[in-house]
Motif scaffolding. Structure first.
Motif, short mmCIF file in Angstrom:
data_model
loop_
_atom_site.label_atom_id
_atom_site.label_comp_id
_atom_site.label_asym_id
_atom_site.label_seq_id
_atom_site.Cartn_x
_atom_site.Cartn_y
_atom_site.Cartn_z
N ASP A 6 21.29 -20.86 18.14
CA ASP A 6 21.77 -20.35 16.42
C ASP A 6 21.10 -18.90 16.25
N GLN A 7 20.00 -18.33 17.06
CA GLN A 7 19.79 -17.19 17.07
C GLN A 7 20.42 -15.96 16.97
N GLU A 35 23.45 -16.18 14.08
CA GLU A 35 23.16 -15.52 12.70
C GLU A 35 23.54 -14.16 12.61
N VAL A 43 25.55 -13.36 9.26
CA VAL A 43 24.84 -12.55 8.22
C VAL A 43 25.31 -10.93 8.47
#
Length: 697
Positions: free
Chosen positions: A117-118, A121, A125
């Protein structure tokens, strides 16, 4: 005309000054720093702690804190000025085109989020990428940084992977957007030498394949020699020398650069044939820098002009140097100043009485399983086999060095010797005393004769007691001197440690890291022990402080005939400092013998791999490229046969292709003069290996 125009450097810093607002004014932490980095170039920044390396990196991405600011100068990224940009503009650049890798990967990873997930991102983004495409790209990048089982790693949390794997995740995350500039702040300091080698290889590949500009901050001159194309040397907030990596090592012009290189032991050098020369004094704090040349108070060539006039960075040969007399200074003609105290050269002592003897010493830790059977007490007992069948002798007045990767059992071994852990099986004797029990069952004489210097002196010093009280306590406890003479004896020890009487009443918080380590050594020597165990005593220190501490230990050994067991992960330091060396892997000693024999063929394949991984502070040295595949196996369920067989690059040399390594425990092979190798490969075959390191010229 436009097509032939030269592209601007990826990063160009001119006359940078960074200041911090403090009570009563401001302090300039960095001043007069100028350099540039082009695409496909790695620019190394070296220097001691407190010289401003990291501050320059923070200034680029504006992470200076609430009280820090760029006071003057320019930071241009791909031609656009960063100084004065708004927070939002910088945020877009930081995530997309400028990436940073920190010394501690846990600073950059969120412990409450899965790694996948990190990583995703970054792409969702900054690039607006879809979830599935982002996941595919993240897995590809993890595989690119040689992460085993990349898809599964995406589902894990940071604490579920090793430190080396965490660092690879951070590097992969930094590269997801193919940044133009990668800033790396001591990214391999906390890593094992084998993992560090893999990360440094990766950095070289990234520079080549992605054409990335890299700014690499480190205090390790060996790392700089391996990864950098150009090097900047910083001292007390200023850049004092800049040149290509070859020129910095072959022809250093600034006295400070020359001093740094003299502090580092060359791989192959030993204490009998060479000397380490620490730089006297210390880096001045930003609020009390001298007028004139900032290096003047520590320089062996200082003249009146240096004290009164600040030198400018100017071209001298192929180097840019901040020194008035750079043309006249010849490093080959340098002589140590009279106030530099060095250990006396002594003839090689004959082997004396055996002071420490271990026979089949084992240390196992019981592990509680998580199944219902285990919880109810019906499960099979499981153990971490931290030390397995340790066998060696240490003679009086000698030094045994112990090397190996993290988790190989080095620290557990010496904790068992000193009594912080009770051995599981085997025999251990020190001066006739049984040392297999824990410290609670030991008599005062044994405790007095056996002392330890720890890696982190902060964790062993009481912040509320003065230096004098902490060194004097063992003297009072063991009655080595009468109470009324304790202060005088402590002061003598402080002076022997190159610390004056004025340190007696200081508290630990008033000391630098190197000074704390000297106090730790003084305290270990206060009871006049016969054996001192040193657990990584210099690994966290600057090269100059490291050289001073090593000289100090050598002096102590010569004066008191003290026996030392010395753990370190820097094989150059171990080679320089030790008479004998033991190489450990997964709880077992794989090779042991005289230091000069360990560093030349024949050697165990694991020793060969360690030597291939160690960064050498000489860019002209040729080094074999041997990298160990996979991770160190679990000590709870170590491999059968030879514990190293799962990663051994040499087992195919055996007639059966190494099948015997999987099933049979090796026997010790005697090579001669106390040199023993724990391996199935015949000694004659091991002798045919080429030397790992060849120094050219």
């Amino acid at each position: 005309m436009t097509g032939t125009q030269k592209k601007p450097p990826v990063l160009k810093i001119e006359d940078l000054a960074v200041a911090y607002k403090v009570r009563g004014g401001e302090i300039e932490a960095v001043q007069n720093v100028s350099f540039e980095i082009n695409r496909g170039e790695t620019h190394g920044i070296v220097g001691e702690s407190g010289c401003g390396k990291s501050t320059v990196a923070w200034a680029i991405v504006n992470f200076l804190g609430a009280n820090g600011f760029v006071k003057r100068g320019s930071i241009k990224f791909q031609g656009q000025e960063l100084v004065g940009k708004t927070g939002e503009e910088l945020r877009r650049l930081r995530g997309d085109q400028i990436a940073m890798v920190y010394q501690d990967p846990m600073q950059a990873l969120n412990p409450s989020m899965r790694l996948g997930d990190q990583m995703k991102e970054v792409l969702t983004v900054h690039r607006g990428m879809g979830e599935a495409e982002a996941k595919k790209r993240c897995v590809e990048m993890l595989e690119r940084v040689y992460m085993p089982d990349a898809a599964n790693v995406m589902r894990r949390y940071p604490h579920q992977i090793s430190g080396g794997q965490q660092q690879r995740v951070v590097i992969a995350m930094a590269l997801l957007n193919n940044p133009a500039l990668l800033v790396m702040d001591e990214p391999t300091t906390a890593l094992d030498v084998t993992v560090e080698a893999a990360v440094l290889d990766l950095i070289a590949e990234l520079r080549r394949d992605f054409d990335t500009a890299i700014m690499y901050i480190t205090h390790n001159l060996g790392v700089v020699a391996r990864v950098s194309t150009r090097v900047g040397v910083m001292y007390a907030g200023e850049m004092v020398e800049r040149a290509t990596v070859a020129d910095i090592y072959k022809n250093p012009r600034h006295p400070y650069t020359q001093g740094l290189i003299r502090c580092v032991p060359k791989l192959g050098a030993d204490k009998a044939s060479s000397v380490l020369y620490p730089i006297r004094g210390r880096v001045p704090p930003p609020n009390s820098r001298p007028t004139g040349c900032i290096f003047g108070p520590r320089c062996d060539y200082v003249q009146d002009r240096c004290r009164n006039e600040r030198p400018h960075l100017r071209q001298v040969g192929g180097n840019r140097v901040r020194c008035h007399f750079a043309e006249e200074i010849d490093a080959a003609q340098w002589q140590p100043s009279d106030d530099l105290v060095l250990p006396a050269k002594t003839a090689e002592a004959a082997n004396g009485e055996i002071i420490l003897e271990l026979r089949d010493l084992k240390k196992y830790y019981a592990v509680q399983g998580s199944s219902l059977k285990d919880v109810l007490g019906f499960g099979e007992p499981r153990y971490v086999k931290a030390v397995e069948n340790a066998n060696f002798n240490v003679s009086r007045g000698k030094t045994l060095g112990i090397v190996g990767e993290s988790g190989c059992g080095k620290s557990t071994l010496i904790k068992t010797i000193i009594g912080l852990e009770e051995s599981t099986d085997g025999q251990g004797s020190f001066m006739g005393f049984d040392i297999t029990g824990d410290i609670a069952g030991r008599g005062e004489q044994l405790i007095q004769e056996l002392q330890m210097v720890f890696q982190n002196p902060d964790s062993t010093m009481n912040p509320s007691y003065t230096v004098g009280q902490q060194i004097g306590r063992p003297m009072i406890r063991f009655g080595t001197v009468p109470k009324e003479q304790v202060r005088d004896e402590v002061i003598k020890l402080l002076q022997a440690m190159r610390l004056g009487e004025n340190y007696y009443d200081r508290l630990p918080r008033q000391l630098s890291g190197g000074e704390k380590q000297r106090v730790g050594i003084a305290r270990a020597l206060a009871s006049h022990p016969n054996l001192v165990l040193c657990d990584e005593p210099v690994s966290a220190l600057d090269v100059s402080v490291q050289a001073a501490i090593l000289n100090l230990l050598l002096e102590v050994q010569q004066e008191f005939n003290t026996t030392l067991v010395f753990i370190a992960h820097d094989l150059s330091v171990v080679r320089f400092f030790s008479d004998d060396v033991a190489v450990m892997y997964l709880g077992q000693i794989m090779e042991i013998g005289p230091a000069d024999a360990i560093y030349a063929p024949p050697y165990h394949p694991y020793t060969e791999a360690l030597l291939s991984a160690v960064p050498i502070p000489d860019p002209s040295a040729k080094q074999k490229h041997i990298r160990l595949e996979g991770s160190v196996p679990s000590a709870i369920n170590p491999p059968s046969g030879c514990r190293f067989h799962t990663r051994c690059p040499r087992r195919q040399l055996l007639p059966d292709g190494g099948k015997i390594c999987e099933t049979d425990i090796p026997t010790w092979r005697e090579v001669g003069k106390g040199h023993r190798i724990f391996c199935h490969i015949p000694t004659e075959t091991l002798r045919t290996f080429d030397p790992v390191i060849t120094v050219v010229g």
